[in-house]
Scaffold this active site. Structure first.
Site, mmCIF file in Angstrom:
data_model
loop_
_atom_site.group_PDB
_atom_site.id
_atom_site.type_symbol
_atom_site.label_atom_id
_atom_site.label_comp_id
_atom_site.label_asym_id
_atom_site.label_seq_id
_atom_site.Cartn_x
_atom_site.Cartn_y
_atom_site.Cartn_z
ATOM 1 N N MET A 175 0.597 -2.392 57.647
ATOM 2 C CA MET A 175 1.306 -3.260 58.593
ATOM 3 C C MET A 175 0.515 -3.977 59.762
ATOM 4 O O MET A 175 0.967 -4.431 60.761
ATOM 5 C CB MET A 175 2.890 -2.853 58.826
ATOM 6 C CG MET A 175 3.605 -2.811 57.624
ATOM 7 S SD MET A 175 3.755 -4.174 56.376
ATOM 8 C CE MET A 175 5.125 -4.723 56.162
ATOM 9 N N LEU A 228 -2.884 -6.356 60.847
ATOM 10 C CA LEU A 228 -3.796 -7.326 60.504
ATOM 11 C C LEU A 228 -5.261 -6.659 60.674
ATOM 12 O O LEU A 228 -5.350 -5.913 61.487
ATOM 13 C CB LEU A 228 -3.904 -8.594 61.539
ATOM 14 C CG LEU A 228 -2.688 -9.678 61.223
ATOM 15 C CD1 LEU A 228 -2.710 -10.666 61.992
ATOM 16 C CD2 LEU A 228 -2.752 -10.226 59.831
ATOM 17 N N GLY A 261 5.056 3.945 51.215
ATOM 18 C CA GLY A 261 4.056 4.480 50.113
ATOM 19 C C GLY A 261 4.449 4.449 48.684
ATOM 20 O O GLY A 261 4.016 5.072 47.918
ATOM 21 N N SER A 262 5.323 3.586 48.519
ATOM 22 C CA SER A 262 5.865 3.546 46.861
ATOM 23 C C SER A 262 4.769 2.829 46.216
ATOM 24 O O SER A 262 4.659 3.203 44.918
ATOM 25 C CB SER A 262 7.235 2.952 46.831
ATOM 26 O OG SER A 262 7.165 1.494 47.077
ATOM 27 N N ASN A 263 4.085 2.140 46.475
ATOM 28 C CA ASN A 263 3.065 1.250 45.865
ATOM 29 C C ASN A 263 1.771 2.190 45.688
ATOM 30 O O ASN A 263 1.222 2.296 44.675
ATOM 31 C CB ASN A 263 2.608 -0.008 46.717
ATOM 32 C CG ASN A 263 3.471 -1.060 46.143
ATOM 33 O OD1 ASN A 263 3.461 -1.722 45.187
ATOM 34 N ND2 ASN A 263 4.493 -1.561 47.080
ATOM 35 N N HIS A 315 1.921 -8.825 48.285
ATOM 36 C CA HIS A 315 2.833 -9.471 49.294
ATOM 37 C C HIS A 315 4.301 -9.635 48.675
ATOM 38 O O HIS A 315 4.283 -10.142 47.453
ATOM 39 C CB HIS A 315 2.279 -10.644 49.890
ATOM 40 C CG HIS A 315 3.105 -11.339 50.982
ATOM 41 N ND1 HIS A 315 3.288 -11.003 52.237
ATOM 42 C CD2 HIS A 315 4.018 -12.459 50.813
ATOM 43 C CE1 HIS A 315 4.136 -11.679 52.751
ATOM 44 N NE2 HIS A 315 4.522 -12.799 51.953
HETATM 45 C C1 GAR Z 1 5.867 -3.840 49.935
HETATM 46 O O1 GAR Z 1 6.843 -4.495 49.336
HETATM 47 C C2 GAR Z 1 4.858 -4.615 50.297
HETATM 48 O O2 GAR Z 1 5.013 -6.027 49.549
HETATM 49 C C3 GAR Z 1 5.098 -5.020 51.449
HETATM 50 O O3 GAR Z 1 5.478 -3.866 52.071
HETATM 51 C C4 GAR Z 1 6.163 -3.137 51.382
HETATM 52 C C5 GAR Z 1 5.457 -1.709 51.214
HETATM 53 O O4 GAR Z 1 5.947 -0.768 50.503
HETATM 54 N N1 GAR Z 1 3.808 -5.761 52.259
HETATM 55 C C6 GAR Z 1 4.046 -6.616 53.147
HETATM 56 O O5 GAR Z 1 5.112 -7.024 53.609
HETATM 57 C C7 GAR Z 1 2.675 -7.262 53.659
HETATM 58 N N2 GAR Z 1 2.847 -8.614 54.074
HETATM 59 P P1 GAR Z 1 5.610 0.642 50.105
HETATM 60 O O6 GAR Z 1 5.076 1.332 51.329
HETATM 61 O O7 GAR Z 1 6.788 1.567 49.378
HETATM 62 O O8 GAR Z 1 4.376 0.356 49.180
#
Ligand code: GAR
Length: 203
Positions: free
Chosen positions: A92, A94, A14-16, A111
């Site tokens: 994660m 689809l 969940g950092s994004n 992505h």
């Molecule tokens: C991120 O790096 C995002 O780009 C990737 O999962 C990570 C989630 O990080 N997404 C994919 O690979 C989608 N195909 P987060 O949970 O810390 O936000």
């Protein structure tokens, strides 16, 4: 312009999500994070949302007969919350057509590679292991194909000579955390116009 109601979907760290919440605390995002949805009850993303007083919901796909039924339940949730924009942030699973069609051009994804290269679940690692010298981050609209919708923002990240995967990952995440909130803001301020495969950014 009405403020948009945003749902963030996240399965893990969940950092994004955190970056978007932090941005919203400092700048005019143009909308509220009205819901954080996860398929994983123990995800850190849900914890982060609760800590920021954001409403959460969690459904486990194993409790449904198939993924279409699962996505139908999610769709009902989104409708009941009057969600305008779905932001996939490390979600994660689809999405099935039931969601993609209803929320056509209103679902965005991040992505960790420069699409159309290195699609799929391990884009960052796949690019690193392939030996490319430049990879990056892509924010795009979600359509019916995997990682294939029109591209909103993209930024390159170099892979340096002595980078470990962890070094590279840190720089990918730093770029993600900078450009994803900006893409959400552009959407919320209605600055994105899709013309075929191209997304025009209105200034
Ligand atoms: C991120 O790096 C995002 O780009 C990737 O999962 C990570 C989630 O990080 N997404 C994919 O690979 C989608 N195909 P987060 O949970 O810390 O936000």
């Amino acid at each position: 312009m009405l403020r948009k109601r945003i749902a963030v979907f996240a399965s893990g760290f969940g950092s994004n999500l955190q970056a978007i919440m932090d941005f919203a605390g400092k700048e005019d995002l143009g909308g509220e994070i009205s819901l954080v949805f996860s398929n994983k009850g123990n995800s850190l993303a849900l914890k982060r949302a609760r800590e920021n007083q954001v409403k959460t919901a969690c459904l486990d796909p194993s409790g449904f007969t198939n993924r279409v039924e699962f996505d139908r339940a999610i769709l009902e949730l989104l409708k009941s919350e009057k969600i305008d924009l779905v932001v996939l942030a490390g979600y994660m699973l689809l999405l099935s057509p039931v969601l993609v069609e209803y929320y056509s051009n209103r679902i965005i994804n991040i992505h960790p590679a420069l699409l159309p290269s290195f699609k799929g679940t391990h884009g960052m690692k796949d690019a690193f292991n392939y030996g490319v010298k430049v990879s990056g981050v892509t924010v795009h609209f979600v359509d019916s194909e995997l990682d294939s919708g029109p591209i909103i923002l993209q930024e390159a990240v170099n892979i340096k000579e002595n980078d470990s995967l962890e070094d590279f990952e840190k720089r990918i995440h730093a770029v993600e955390h900078r450009i994803y909130p900006r893409a959400v803001q552009l959407f919320c301020h209605e600055k994105l116009r899709i013309e075929g495969r191209k997304v025009r950014i209105l200034v």
